[in-house]
Write an enzyme that holds these catalytic residues in place. Structure first.
Site, PDB file in Angstrom:
ATOM      1  N   CYS A  20      -5.927   1.696  -2.452  1.00 15.64           N
ATOM      2  CA  CYS A  20      -5.065   2.877  -2.627  1.00 15.64           C
ATOM      3  C   CYS A  20      -4.266   2.863  -3.926  1.00 15.64           C
ATOM      4  O   CYS A  20      -3.592   3.837  -4.251  1.00 15.64           O
ATOM      5  CB  CYS A  20      -4.134   3.061  -1.430  1.00 15.64           C
ATOM      6  SG  CYS A  20      -2.803   1.830  -1.326  1.00 15.64           S
TER       7      CYS A  20
ATOM      8  N   CYS B   3       0.823  -1.211   0.000  1.00 20.47           N
ATOM      9  CA  CYS B   3       0.000   0.000   0.000  1.00 20.47           C
ATOM     10  C   CYS B   3       0.858   1.261   0.000  1.00 20.47           C
ATOM     11  O   CYS B   3       2.055   1.220   0.293  1.00 20.47           O
ATOM     12  CB  CYS B   3      -0.863   0.061   1.263  1.00 20.47           C
ATOM     13  SG  CYS B   3      -2.029  -1.293   1.455  1.00 20.47           S
TER      14      CYS B   3
ATOM     15  N   CYS C  44      -2.596  -2.947  -3.531  1.00 22.28           N
ATOM     16  CA  CYS C  44      -3.877  -2.776  -2.846  1.00 22.28           C
ATOM     17  C   CYS C  44      -4.899  -2.205  -3.833  1.00 22.28           C
ATOM     18  O   CYS C  44      -4.587  -1.279  -4.578  1.00 22.28           O
ATOM     19  CB  CYS C  44      -3.665  -1.808  -1.680  1.00 22.28           C
ATOM     20  SG  CYS C  44      -5.171  -1.261  -0.876  1.00 22.28           S
TER      21      CYS C  44
ATOM     22  N   CYS D 163      -2.908   4.946   2.750  1.00 19.05           N
ATOM     23  CA  CYS D 163      -4.024   4.000   2.613  1.00 19.05           C
ATOM     24  C   CYS D 163      -4.841   3.916   3.899  1.00 19.05           C
ATOM     25  O   CYS D 163      -4.299   3.847   4.996  1.00 19.05           O
ATOM     26  CB  CYS D 163      -3.515   2.616   2.242  1.00 19.05           C
ATOM     27  SG  CYS D 163      -4.864   1.493   1.806  1.00 19.05           S
TER      28      CYS D 163
END
Length: 196
Positions: free
Chosen positions: A72, A38, A69, A42
């Site tokens: 994000c 991430c 992810c 995030c």
């Protein structure tokens, strides 16, 4: 050399748990238990610090076997990622490319990967209407175009732009323009001939 190596693990951890967007693009964090990496900003659940690794680039994280992810989108090359912008763009693109399909709010939301409630809320905040209203306006604009550029009758046009029933097409058209499809066509044909 990556900026990440100038930061202490403690600094990166603090940025991660506070979702500090100023570190986006400077480093990425990955969670061993989920296999996902991430951006520091995030908003996902805070992981246990013993399960976290830090990387200087998205490429490094991917080479180490982590997946980006979906919330994000650390794999996108933008320094500041606003997930709402991408959700809106994906929704608008989906509507424009599939407006003739029988699209429910559930279909739209599941295609862009968010709940229908969340999608409705952010669409109203950013665009000023719900996705269903946006779909209706888009279809009505297509109908206006077809009324002025083709010889198709209202019924044919209603089905061509995705309405399952002609009464719902007429209602949507009148709601958005103040006219029935036939009134709209007649009015515009008359206006064009008056201007000649």
């Amino acid at each position: 050399m990556s900026h990440q190596y100038y930061l202490s693990k403690d600094t990166m951890w603090k940025a991660t748990i506070s979702c500090d967007a100023t570190y986006d693009g400077v480093f990425f964090y990955a969670v061993k238990t989920t296999g996902i990496f991430c951006r520091p900003s995030c908003k996902s659940r805070i992981p246990n610090d013993e399960n976290v690794s830090f990387f200087g680039s998205a490429d490094e994280a991917q080479k180490a076997g982590y997946r980006p992810c979906k919330r994000c989108r650390p794999d996108l090359c933008v320094s500041k990622y606003d997930p709402l912008t991408f959700i809106l763009e994906d929704t608008i693109c989906l509507i424009k490319n599939n407006y003739i399909q029988n699209l429910s709010l559930d279909d739209i939301a599941s295609n862009v990967g968010v709940s229908r409630f969340h999608l409705n809320r952010i669409f109203k905040e950013r665009i000023g209407c719900t996705p269903r209203m946006y779909l209706e306006k888009f279809r009505v604009n297509k109908a206006k175009e077809l009324l002025l550029t083709t010889q198709f009758n209202s019924t044919q046009i209603g089905y061509q732009i995705g309405y399952q029933s002609i009464s719902s097409f007429y209602s949507a058209f009148k709601r958005n323009t103040g006219f029935s499809p036939n009134q709209f066509r007649t009015l515009h044909v008359r206006n064009c001939s008056n201007q000649k």
